[in-house]
Design a protein around this motif. Structure first.
Motif, short mmCIF file in Angstrom:
data_model
loop_
_atom_site.label_atom_id
_atom_site.label_comp_id
_atom_site.label_asym_id
_atom_site.label_seq_id
_atom_site.Cartn_x
_atom_site.Cartn_y
_atom_site.Cartn_z
N TYR A 22 -1.24 9.13 9.87
CA TYR A 22 -1.15 10.09 10.96
C TYR A 22 0.09 11.00 10.92
CZ TYR A 22 -4.89 7.38 13.09
OH TYR A 22 -6.08 6.75 13.33
N ILE A 23 1.03 10.70 10.03
CA ILE A 23 2.28 11.48 10.00
C ILE A 23 2.66 11.77 8.55
CG2 ILE A 23 3.06 10.45 12.17
CD1 ILE A 23 4.93 8.69 10.61
N PRO A 24 3.65 12.65 8.33
CA PRO A 24 4.10 12.92 6.96
C PRO A 24 4.58 11.67 6.25
CG PRO A 24 4.96 14.56 8.48
CD PRO A 24 4.33 13.49 9.33
N GLN A 43 0.80 -1.22 0.00
CA GLN A 43 0.00 0.00 0.00
C GLN A 43 0.84 1.27 0.00
OE1 GLN A 43 -3.15 0.21 2.89
NE2 GLN A 43 -3.21 -1.97 3.15
N ASN A 44 2.07 1.17 0.44
CA ASN A 44 2.79 2.36 0.81
C ASN A 44 4.26 2.25 0.38
OD1 ASN A 44 3.36 4.77 2.23
ND2 ASN A 44 4.01 3.60 4.00
N LYS A 45 4.73 3.19 -0.42
CA LYS A 45 6.08 3.12 -0.95
C LYS A 45 7.06 3.96 -0.15
CE LYS A 45 4.56 2.13 -5.66
NZ LYS A 45 4.59 2.54 -7.09
N SER A 46 6.62 4.66 0.89
CA SER A 46 7.52 5.45 1.71
C SER A 46 8.11 4.57 2.80
CB SER A 46 6.76 6.62 2.33
OG SER A 46 5.97 6.18 3.41
N ASP A 47 8.84 5.20 3.73
CA ASP A 47 9.43 4.43 4.83
C ASP A 47 8.49 4.37 6.02
OD1 ASP A 47 9.56 7.08 5.50
OD2 ASP A 47 11.68 7.10 6.04
N PHE A 50 7.07 12.90 19.09
CA PHE A 50 5.96 13.35 18.25
C PHE A 50 4.71 12.61 18.72
CE2 PHE A 50 3.21 13.21 14.51
CZ PHE A 50 3.20 14.54 14.12
N PRO A 51 3.91 13.24 19.60
CA PRO A 51 2.71 12.56 20.12
C PRO A 51 1.67 12.33 19.02
CG PRO A 51 3.34 14.46 21.47
CD PRO A 51 4.12 14.56 20.21
N ILE A 88 8.95 14.78 9.78
CA ILE A 88 8.21 14.94 11.03
C ILE A 88 8.72 16.16 11.80
CG2 ILE A 88 7.74 13.89 13.28
CD1 ILE A 88 7.89 11.17 11.89
N LYS A 89 7.80 16.93 12.37
CA LYS A 89 8.16 18.10 13.16
C LYS A 89 8.28 17.66 14.63
CE LYS A 89 5.99 21.43 10.05
NZ LYS A 89 4.98 22.51 9.91
N TRP A 90 9.49 17.29 15.01
CA TRP A 90 9.74 16.74 16.34
C TRP A 90 9.71 17.82 17.41
CZ3 TRP A 90 9.91 11.55 16.65
CH2 TRP A 90 10.23 10.83 15.48
#
Length: 218
Positions: free
Chosen positions: A100-102, A88-92, A120-121, A108-110
């Motif tokens: 829920y995240i980029p 489904q997903n080619k990213s990491d 990152f809650p 990610i904005k830590w």
């Protein structure tokens, strides 16, 4: 990806039976998207559960039972829990975490949590008195020694850490209960990024981490 640390059979059984919390289910589903071993176990457990139900004496359905079942079928975790992430997903980012995240971990904005530790809650996932969050731990940094008030699952997404239990690399998951006392350390040359769910606050041994806990809510 070779996975050496898996979910306990008791955890998988509870997941297959639908008796774990939303937050635990979320992290379990994310691990299942990476781990064919645990996926196959859940399929077997669900099959055994279906056979057991067929053998039970038929009972009248309660009012609203159909709506409840349809609601479960609509649940995102249920639909995605046994689907490999690469399909489904080619990213990491593994599913279902991806929603829920980029699209990349480096986007990610830590938030700073402590020296060498960022968080990152994932506030959209209901966690009750616990929490669901991503942790980013710099190489060589140690999480202060602690135990748990309830269960904790830690899924490694990148890098690795070591503790009293062993060494955990990408795809591995630490399935811990309130009897576990440990002190994880990021032990590779890259940041260790983990998805962590807890059922209750951590029990830190030292004063400074306990003060830090007050501000970050972990």
């Amino acid at each position: 990806m070779t996975i050496y640390h898996h979910l306990n059979d008791e955890t998988l059984m509870a997941y297959a039976a639908g008796s774990v919390s939303e937050s635990m289910s979320f992290v379990i589903a994310t691990h299942l998207s990476l781990c064919p071993n645990c996926r196959n176990k859940v399929i077997e457990m669900e099959s055994l559960g279906g056979v057991a139900l067929e053998d039970e004496t038929q009972l009248a359905m309660q009012s609203g039972a159909l709506d409840t079942v349809l609601g479960m079928l609509d649940d995102d975790f249920s639909k995605e829990k046994l689907t490999p992430a690469n399909d489904q997903n080619k990213s990491d980012i593994p599913m279902p975490l991806a929603q829920y995240i980029p699209s990349e971990l480096n986007e990610i904005k830590w938030k700073n949590m402590a020296p060498g530790i960022k968080t990152f809650p994932l506030t959209e996932v209901k966690a009750g008195s616990g929490s669901v969050r991503l942790l980013k731990i710099s190489p060589g940094v140690t999480i202060p020694e602690h135990s748990h008030s309830g269960s904790e699952l830690t899924l490694v997404l990148k890098g690795s850490f070591s503790d009293e239990i062993g060494r955990f690399k990408a795809g591995d998951i630490a399935d811990l209960d309130d009897d576990t006392n440990h002190q994880p350390i990021a032990d590779s040359s890259e940041d260790c990024i983990c998805l962590v769910v807890t059922e209750g606050p951590l029990q830190f041994k030292a004063l400074v981490p306990r003060l830090m806990q007050y501000f970050v809510g972990m």
